[in-house]
Scaffold this motif. Structure first.
Motif, PDB file in Angstrom:
ATOM      1  N   LEU A 131       0.836  -1.200   0.000  1.00  0.00           N
ATOM      2  CA  LEU A 131       0.000   0.000   0.000  1.00  0.00           C
ATOM      3  C   LEU A 131       0.871   1.250   0.000  1.00  0.00           C
ATOM      4  O   LEU A 131       0.644   2.183  -0.762  1.00  0.00           O
ATOM      5  CB  LEU A 131      -0.935  -0.017   1.210  1.00  0.00           C
ATOM      6  N   ARG A 132       1.904   1.251   0.885  1.00  0.00           N
ATOM      7  CA  ARG A 132       2.820   2.392   0.955  1.00  0.00           C
ATOM      8  C   ARG A 132       3.484   2.630  -0.395  1.00  0.00           C
ATOM      9  O   ARG A 132       3.607   3.758  -0.866  1.00  0.00           O
ATOM     10  CB  ARG A 132       3.892   2.117   2.024  1.00  0.00           C
ATOM     11  N   GLU A 133       3.915   1.537  -1.022  1.00  0.00           N
ATOM     12  CA  GLU A 133       4.595   1.622  -2.314  1.00  0.00           C
ATOM     13  C   GLU A 133       3.656   2.168  -3.390  1.00  0.00           C
ATOM     14  O   GLU A 133       4.053   3.003  -4.196  1.00  0.00           O
ATOM     15  CB  GLU A 133       5.088   0.222  -2.707  1.00  0.00           C
ATOM     16  N   ARG A 134       2.397   1.705  -3.378  1.00  0.00           N
ATOM     17  CA  ARG A 134       1.419   2.197  -4.360  1.00  0.00           C
ATOM     18  C   ARG A 134       1.149   3.684  -4.176  1.00  0.00           C
ATOM     19  O   ARG A 134       1.019   4.426  -5.140  1.00  0.00           O
ATOM     20  CB  ARG A 134       0.111   1.417  -4.235  1.00  0.00           C
ATOM     21  N   ILE A 135       1.056   4.123  -2.915  1.00  0.00           N
ATOM     22  CA  ILE A 135       0.807   5.542  -2.636  1.00  0.00           C
ATOM     23  C   ILE A 135       1.970   6.391  -3.121  1.00  0.00           C
ATOM     24  O   ILE A 135       1.789   7.396  -3.806  1.00  0.00           O
ATOM     25  CB  ILE A 135       0.537   5.777  -1.127  1.00  0.00           C
ATOM     26  N   ARG A 136       3.204   5.953  -2.773  1.00  0.00           N
ATOM     27  CA  ARG A 136       4.392   6.705  -3.210  1.00  0.00           C
ATOM     28  C   ARG A 136       4.461   6.785  -4.726  1.00  0.00           C
ATOM     29  O   ARG A 136       4.755   7.829  -5.306  1.00  0.00           O
ATOM     30  CB  ARG A 136       5.666   6.054  -2.655  1.00  0.00           C
ATOM     31  N   SER A 137       4.183   5.658  -5.386  1.00  0.00           N
ATOM     32  CA  SER A 137       4.216   5.599  -6.846  1.00  0.00           C
ATOM     33  C   SER A 137       3.165   6.530  -7.448  1.00  0.00           C
ATOM     34  O   SER A 137       3.428   7.248  -8.411  1.00  0.00           O
ATOM     35  CB  SER A 137       3.979   4.154  -7.295  1.00  0.00           C
TER      36      SER A 137
END
Length: 198
Positions: A131-137
């Motif tokens: 989730l964190r990675e998707r948000i950052r992306s």
């Protein structure tokens, strides 16, 4: 000793019914020798953590009024790994286990339950990282397209719309508090705009 059980039935949409789940769970409870003290049914998305009927079961659990929660399948209790893990841990702290109609028992005190909890904790962490990675992306992608995040300096649509009226009222001797109340703004916003134009 006969264990007191609560049945939990959940469907995701209003066009679905809990009747089949209730019927199957009552038959399962009878075969297994559980004393059913309450049946809870609700229509809610499995991704929501704040479900009213499930909350009522947790209240019974905390009051030590039941020893087991029966569900047709674990996804009826919760879909999010984090939510599943936290609620199962809360149940375990009260000595209550969740039993799926398939026969799977989620008792975190047993070796099988401890393994299950460890796997779920790892999955929950993996879910959070994804989730964190998707948000950052998503943020990086939006910024590349020129999207600006956060409040932009100097842009106060509502406050700027009332600026002339605000300054006039202040010149007439109205207090910051009066102006703020009349215009539906905060006193600090009024003060800031008046001071900016002095």
């Amino acid at each position: 000793m006969v264990q007191r059980a609560a049945l939990y039935c959940r469907v995701s949409t209003a066009d679905q019914s809990c009747e089949r789940q209730e019927r199957d769970l009552l038959a399962f409870a009878e075969r297994a020798g559980y004393d059913v003290v309450a049946v809870f049914k609700e229509t809610a998305s499995g991704s929501k953590d704040d479900r009213v009927e499930r909350g009522k079961i947790l209240t019974l659990v905390r009051a030590r009024q039941i020893g087991v929660v029966l569900v047709t399948e674990l996804t009826r209790w919760g879909r999010s790994t984090t939510d599943l893990l936290s609620t199962l841990q809360e149940l375990e702290a009260c000595g209550v286990s969740v039993i799926a109609q398939t026969g799977l028992q989620f008792d975190l005190r047993s070796p099988q339950g401890k393994l299950f909890a460890s796997l779920m904790a790892a999955l929950a962490e993996f879910e959070r990282d994804l989730l964190r990675e998707r948000i950052r992306s998503g943020v990086a992608s939006a910024q590349e397209r020129g999207v600006k995040f956060g409040r932009q300096p100097g842009v106060r649509f509502k406050a700027d719309r009332y600026q002339a009226r605000m300054l006039k009222l202040r010149e007439e001797g109205c207090s910051y508090r009066q102006i703020a109340r009349d215009l539906g703004l905060s006193k600090n916003t009024v003060m800031e705009i008046v001071h900016r134009h002095r």
